[in-house]
Enzyme design. Structure first.
Site, mmCIF file in Angstrom:
data_model
loop_
_atom_site.group_PDB
_atom_site.id
_atom_site.type_symbol
_atom_site.label_atom_id
_atom_site.label_comp_id
_atom_site.label_asym_id
_atom_site.label_seq_id
_atom_site.Cartn_x
_atom_site.Cartn_y
_atom_site.Cartn_z
ATOM 1 N N THR A 1 0.814 -1.221 0.000
ATOM 2 C CA THR A 1 0.000 0.000 0.000
ATOM 3 C C THR A 1 0.846 1.269 0.000
ATOM 4 O OG1 THR A 1 -0.149 -0.168 2.397
ATOM 5 C CG2 THR A 1 -2.007 -1.047 1.132
ATOM 6 N N ARG B 1 -2.973 -3.553 5.040
ATOM 7 C CA ARG B 1 -4.154 -3.445 5.913
ATOM 8 C C ARG B 1 -5.103 -2.346 5.465
ATOM 9 N NH1 ARG B 1 -0.662 -2.322 11.074
ATOM 10 N NH2 ARG B 1 0.302 -1.162 9.363
ATOM 11 N N ASP C 1 -3.774 -8.272 8.135
ATOM 12 C CA ASP C 1 -2.617 -7.948 8.962
ATOM 13 C C ASP C 1 -1.719 -9.191 9.010
ATOM 14 O OD1 ASP C 1 -0.921 -7.513 11.223
ATOM 15 O OD2 ASP C 1 -2.368 -6.081 12.027
ATOM 16 N N ASN D 1 7.877 -7.927 2.403
ATOM 17 C CA ASN D 1 8.220 -6.517 2.578
ATOM 18 C C ASN D 1 7.501 -5.853 3.755
ATOM 19 O OD1 ASN D 1 8.940 -3.665 1.547
ATOM 20 N ND2 ASN D 1 6.697 -3.686 1.413
ATOM 21 N N TYR E 1 13.971 -2.514 16.871
ATOM 22 C CA TYR E 1 13.910 -2.573 15.398
ATOM 23 C C TYR E 1 15.162 -3.286 14.874
ATOM 24 C CZ TYR E 1 13.550 -1.198 10.495
ATOM 25 O OH TYR E 1 13.480 -1.219 9.106
HETATM 26 N N1 LIG Z 1 12.321 3.311 4.506
HETATM 27 C C1 LIG Z 1 13.463 2.921 5.027
HETATM 28 O O1 LIG Z 1 14.346 3.731 5.341
HETATM 29 C C2 LIG Z 1 13.733 1.438 5.200
HETATM 30 C C3 LIG Z 1 15.075 1.040 5.276
HETATM 31 C C4 LIG Z 1 15.342 -0.320 5.424
HETATM 32 C C5 LIG Z 1 14.323 -1.231 5.484
HETATM 33 N N2 LIG Z 1 13.019 -0.812 5.420
HETATM 34 C C6 LIG Z 1 11.985 -1.857 5.467
HETATM 35 O O2 LIG Z 1 11.279 -1.825 4.250
HETATM 36 C C7 LIG Z 1 9.983 -2.421 4.422
HETATM 37 C C8 LIG Z 1 8.944 -1.539 3.770
HETATM 38 O O3 LIG Z 1 8.913 -0.301 4.420
HETATM 39 P P1 LIG Z 1 8.766 1.101 3.681
HETATM 40 O O4 LIG Z 1 9.989 1.882 3.941
HETATM 41 O O5 LIG Z 1 8.303 0.923 2.291
HETATM 42 O O6 LIG Z 1 7.626 1.756 4.631
HETATM 43 P P2 LIG Z 1 6.087 2.105 4.374
HETATM 44 O O7 LIG Z 1 5.953 3.087 3.264
HETATM 45 O O8 LIG Z 1 5.562 2.479 5.720
HETATM 46 O O9 LIG Z 1 5.444 0.702 3.913
HETATM 47 C C9 LIG Z 1 5.255 -0.357 4.803
HETATM 48 C C10 LIG Z 1 4.253 -1.329 4.231
HETATM 49 O O10 LIG Z 1 4.096 -2.429 5.124
HETATM 50 C C11 LIG Z 1 2.736 -2.638 5.387
HETATM 51 N N3 LIG Z 1 2.540 -3.163 6.732
HETATM 52 C C12 LIG Z 1 3.057 -2.690 7.893
HETATM 53 N N4 LIG Z 1 2.621 -3.425 8.926
HETATM 54 C C13 LIG Z 1 1.801 -4.381 8.418
HETATM 55 C C14 LIG Z 1 1.053 -5.437 8.975
HETATM 56 N N5 LIG Z 1 1.048 -5.677 10.303
HETATM 57 N N6 LIG Z 1 0.337 -6.236 8.160
HETATM 58 C C15 LIG Z 1 0.324 -6.014 6.828
HETATM 59 N N7 LIG Z 1 1.026 -5.043 6.237
HETATM 60 C C16 LIG Z 1 1.750 -4.219 7.012
HETATM 61 C C17 LIG Z 1 2.072 -1.267 5.204
HETATM 62 O O11 LIG Z 1 0.727 -1.426 4.796
HETATM 63 P P3 LIG Z 1 -0.559 -1.088 5.685
HETATM 64 O O12 LIG Z 1 -0.220 0.056 6.572
HETATM 65 O O13 LIG Z 1 -1.625 -0.799 4.656
HETATM 66 O O14 LIG Z 1 -0.811 -2.364 6.405
HETATM 67 C C18 LIG Z 1 2.888 -0.703 4.045
HETATM 68 O O15 LIG Z 1 2.334 -1.119 2.815
HETATM 69 C C19 LIG Z 1 9.815 -2.618 5.924
HETATM 70 O O16 LIG Z 1 10.066 -3.973 6.219
HETATM 71 C C20 LIG Z 1 10.902 -1.720 6.522
HETATM 72 O O17 LIG Z 1 11.328 -2.183 7.775
HETATM 73 C C21 LIG Z 1 12.705 0.503 5.272
#
Ligand SMILES: NC(=O)c1ccc[n+]([C@@H]2O[C@H](COP(=O)([O-])OP(=O)(O)OC[C@H]3O[C@@H](n4cnc5c(N)ncnc54)[C@H](OP(=O)(O)O)[C@@H]3O)[C@@H](O)[C@H]2O)c1
Length: 256
Positions: A15, A38, A64, A91, A157
């Site tokens: 999303t 979600r 979820d 992811n 984290y």
């Molecule tokens: N951005 C960074 O700097 C960074 C760096 C390294 C790693 N990461 C990792 O990259 C991944 C994606 O994060 P992002 O940066 O793209 O952040 P984001 O824009 O907040 O996206 C996170 C996604 O995960 C989903 N999500 C979270 N909790 C969930 C749950 N309990 N059940 C189902 N879906 C869930 C959210 O969807 P809903 O809210 O609709 O459920 C959203 O689509 C994560 O694992 C994060 O730890 C991020």
């Protein structure tokens, strides 16, 4: 090159951020996508956009990943439709809060551990057996540079992403003798909703994380995942670490 055209990719957390960009790129390249998250309205909007723009099949499941029965339900539904994902992108994940361990909020800890570790395991346990039966598939686990180096006030984290690193290695070991590949993609600072979620909706605080340098963008990570997945089937990239050029470690930055 190993084309993804006409194949199926399951992307959790589509999303926003990396998941959304990956779904868009894969669909653009002719891959059918299964997207999860979600937020129902965001899933619906993305489903419509991808179908219209790229004329691929899009299935969406709103749930979820912390709920094991929902993960299993999705896998059962896919099996009924005779769909085995060719690619699974684990992811869905988050950071929640930034506190010293002795001041940490238990609710934040539970969210991170239950989503980043247990959710990833629930999805993997539900989907991977189908890949093993077919002896084909590719698992991409989104880890983090936070899973390589611990930083102050990020402890839980960090621990959750160290766990993803360990699980990625374990999955690879357990898949020896199969054609299934497994890679963790571990980004440094990337501009997504990540910081807004970490700071419990505080947009001002989130914006500051990305000031004074050029962070990674969701499309950068999507391109990397695409490169890994489309590499020849005898090539198994097991871990890819990527930082923005202005960040060389959690501790070494070039901020203006
Ligand atoms: N951005 C960074 O700097 C960074 C760096 C390294 C790693 N990461 C990792 O990259 C991944 C994606 O994060 P992002 O940066 O793209 O952040 P984001 O824009 O907040 O996206 C996170 C996604 O995960 C989903 N999500 C979270 N909790 C969930 C749950 N309990 N059940 C189902 N879906 C869930 C959210 O969807 P809903 O809210 O609709 O459920 C959203 O689509 C994560 O694992 C994060 O730890 C991020």
């Amino acid at each position: 090159m190993n084309s993804i055209r006409g194949k199926w990719a399951l992307i959790t957390g589509a999303t926003s951020g990396f998941g959304k960009a990956t779904a868009d790129l894969f669909a653009k390249e002719g891959c059918n996508v299964i997207i999860t998250g979600r937020r129902a309205e965001k899933l619906e909007a993305l489903t419509n956009i991808l179908k219209e723009k790229y004329n691929v099949i899009v299935l969406s499941y709103c749930f979820d990943v912390r709920e094991l029965n929902k993960c299993v339900e999705m896998a059962n539904d896919l099996a009924e439709r005779e769909i085995v994902p060719d690619v699974l992108v684990n992811n869905a994940g988050l950071a929640s809060g930034k506190n010293k361990i002795h001041e940490g909020l238990i609710g934040d800890w539970e969210k991170m551990i239950d989503t980043n570790v247990k959710g990833l395991l629930y999805i993997t346990r539900s989907i991977l057996p189908m890949m093993v039966t077919r002896n084909e598939g590719h698992v991409i686990n989104i880890g983090s540079t936070a899973g390589h180096i611990v930083y102050p006030e990020g402890g839980v984290y960090n621990a959750s992403k160290f766990a993803v690193k360990a699980l990625n290695e374990a999955i690879n070991l357990d898949l020896v003798g199969t054609n299934i590949r497994c890679c963790s993609v571990d980004p440094g600072a990337a501009e997504t909703e990540f910081s807004k979620v970490r700071f419990h909706g505080d947009e001002e605080k989130a914006k500051k994380v990305y000031e004074g340098y050029e962070p990674l963008q969701p499309e950068d990570i999507a391109n990397i995942i695409y490169f890994i997945v489309t590499s020849p089937v005898h090539v198994n990239i097991t871990n890819l670490v990527v930082y923005p050029t202005a960040q060389r470690s959690f501790y070494v930055w070039d901020k203006k």
